[in-house]
Motif scaffolding. Structure first.
Motif, PDB file in Angstrom:
ATOM      1  N   TYR A 194      -2.641   6.904   6.425  1.00  0.00           N
ATOM      2  CA  TYR A 194      -2.073   7.127   5.090  1.00  0.00           C
ATOM      3  C   TYR A 194      -1.382   5.826   4.693  1.00  0.00           C
ATOM      4  N   HIS A 204      -6.811   3.114  -1.103  1.00  0.00           N
ATOM      5  CA  HIS A 204      -5.757   3.672  -0.261  1.00  0.00           C
ATOM      6  C   HIS A 204      -5.092   4.835  -0.981  1.00  0.00           C
ATOM      7  N   ASN A 205      -3.928   5.267  -0.513  1.00  0.00           N
ATOM      8  CA  ASN A 205      -3.398   6.557  -0.949  1.00  0.00           C
ATOM      9  C   ASN A 205      -2.370   6.495  -2.060  1.00  0.00           C
ATOM     10  N   THR A 255      -0.697   7.773  -7.735  1.00  0.00           N
ATOM     11  CA  THR A 255      -1.898   8.131  -6.981  1.00  0.00           C
ATOM     12  C   THR A 255      -3.073   8.126  -7.956  1.00  0.00           C
ATOM     13  N   PHE A 287      -1.547  15.434   4.089  1.00  0.00           N
ATOM     14  CA  PHE A 287      -2.669  14.576   4.485  1.00  0.00           C
ATOM     15  C   PHE A 287      -3.065  14.845   5.938  1.00  0.00           C
TER      16      PHE A 287
END
Length: 316
Positions: free
Chosen positions: A227, A253-254, A272, A307
């Protein structure tokens, strides 16, 4: 001249203590793999760009490491094992509460019964220092924090790579919280002067190169199941969310936490692919001694747990 991240490592020598730090990080990760810990890498502080091989002059990135050091404490409170990759002489967790000459003002000199001098904390200050010291001692006892220092851009990237090699073993249990202020430009070693540049030679003409985008191999190759949280600092509010979303689209990516230079201590936007949420530290909360990093970590811990649930195999 380096054209990509592999060339960068070929052209720039590793720090002399790389193997020692590799062993330190590996042993820390071995211990927390056995404990099945959630683990986070927190990067912090700015990177220097040397202009000479025997470095006297360098270009630096603006960062005292305040955000990274504060965040480490909140990740520890949340139950994470923490690898703190920080700029030497930048702000450190726990010590950050006791920095500067004010710390010396907390102390007083006395004498023992046999006449030898002694040093003690003033009774009025002991109440403030005790919870900080208690937390620090508990972290030392539980071995949940390891600190590794860097100075130059090259040292930082070599260390980042070896940390990622170890974090890859944790899969989704790992988080990367990339708060360091990493330079976008550097001088290739073959372009540097060997010794100190002399003013008698006149003003130098310096040509920097773009640093390869290391977030790309980090996400896709080094820790593909982790993460990953990056930071975006801007001075123009109108482009902040657009730049954050652009980074998410490019690197896959997150999370990107966006900040404006002028309001970074009390406002951040967590971006996000599908959402942008403001996190605000109010004046009242600031007066109470709260910090915005606590709210960042609370939010990220919640999202990281989701996640993990979605990505960790049942047998982990």
């Amino acid at each position: 001249m380096s054209s990509n991240w592999e060339d960068f490592f070929n052209d720039n020598r590793p720090p002399p203590d790389l193997d020692e730090n590799r062993k330190l990080i590996e042993e820390f990760c071995d211990r927390h793999l056995e404990r099945k810990s959630r683990i986070v890498l927190v990067t912090s502080g700015g990177t220097t760009i040397p202009l000479e091989h025997h470095t006297v002059r360098f270009v630096d990135n603006f960062s005292a490491g305040t955000r990274g050091a504060a965040s480490v404490e909140y990740f520890l409170d949340a139950g994470y094992a923490v690898i703190f990759l920080y700029r030497h002489k930048s702000i450190e967790p726990f010590l950050r509460h006791l920095m500067g000459s004010k710390f010396l003002d907390m102390l007083e000199i006395g004498s023992s019964p046999v006449g030898n001098p002694s040093i003690s904390v003033k009774s009025a200050e002991a109440e403030r220092i005790l919870p900080i010291l208690t937390k620090y001692k508990a972290v030392k006892e539980s071995e949940t924090l390891v600190q590794v220092g860097f100075t130059s851009l090259s040292d930082y990237l070599w260390l980042l790579r070896i940390v990622c090699e170890q974090l890859a073993r944790f899969g989704p249990q790992s988080m990367l919280y990339l708060a360091a202020a990493v330079s976008d430009f550097y001088m290739p070693p073959q372009e540097m002067s060997t010794h100190k540049m002399q003013s008698a030679d006149g003003a130098p003409t310096i040509q920097f190169c773009l640093v390869p985008k290391f977030l790309q191999p980090l996400v896709s190759l080094w820790v593909p199941k982790a993460y990953v949280v990056s930071f975006k600092l801007e001075t123009d509010e109108s482009i902040l969310i657009k730049k954050a979303r652009g980074a998410l689209e490019k690197y896959k990516h997150n999370v990107v936490i966006g900040n404006l230079l002028q309001s970074r201590r009390h406002l951040g936007v967590v971006v996000t692919q599908n959402n942008a949420m403001n996190i605000v530290l109010t004046p009242e909360q600031e007066k109470q001694g709260l910090e915005i990093e606590e709210f960042f970590v609370q939010h990220l811990q919640t999202e990281h747990l989701k996640f993990i649930t979605e990505n960790v195999p049942q047998e982990y």
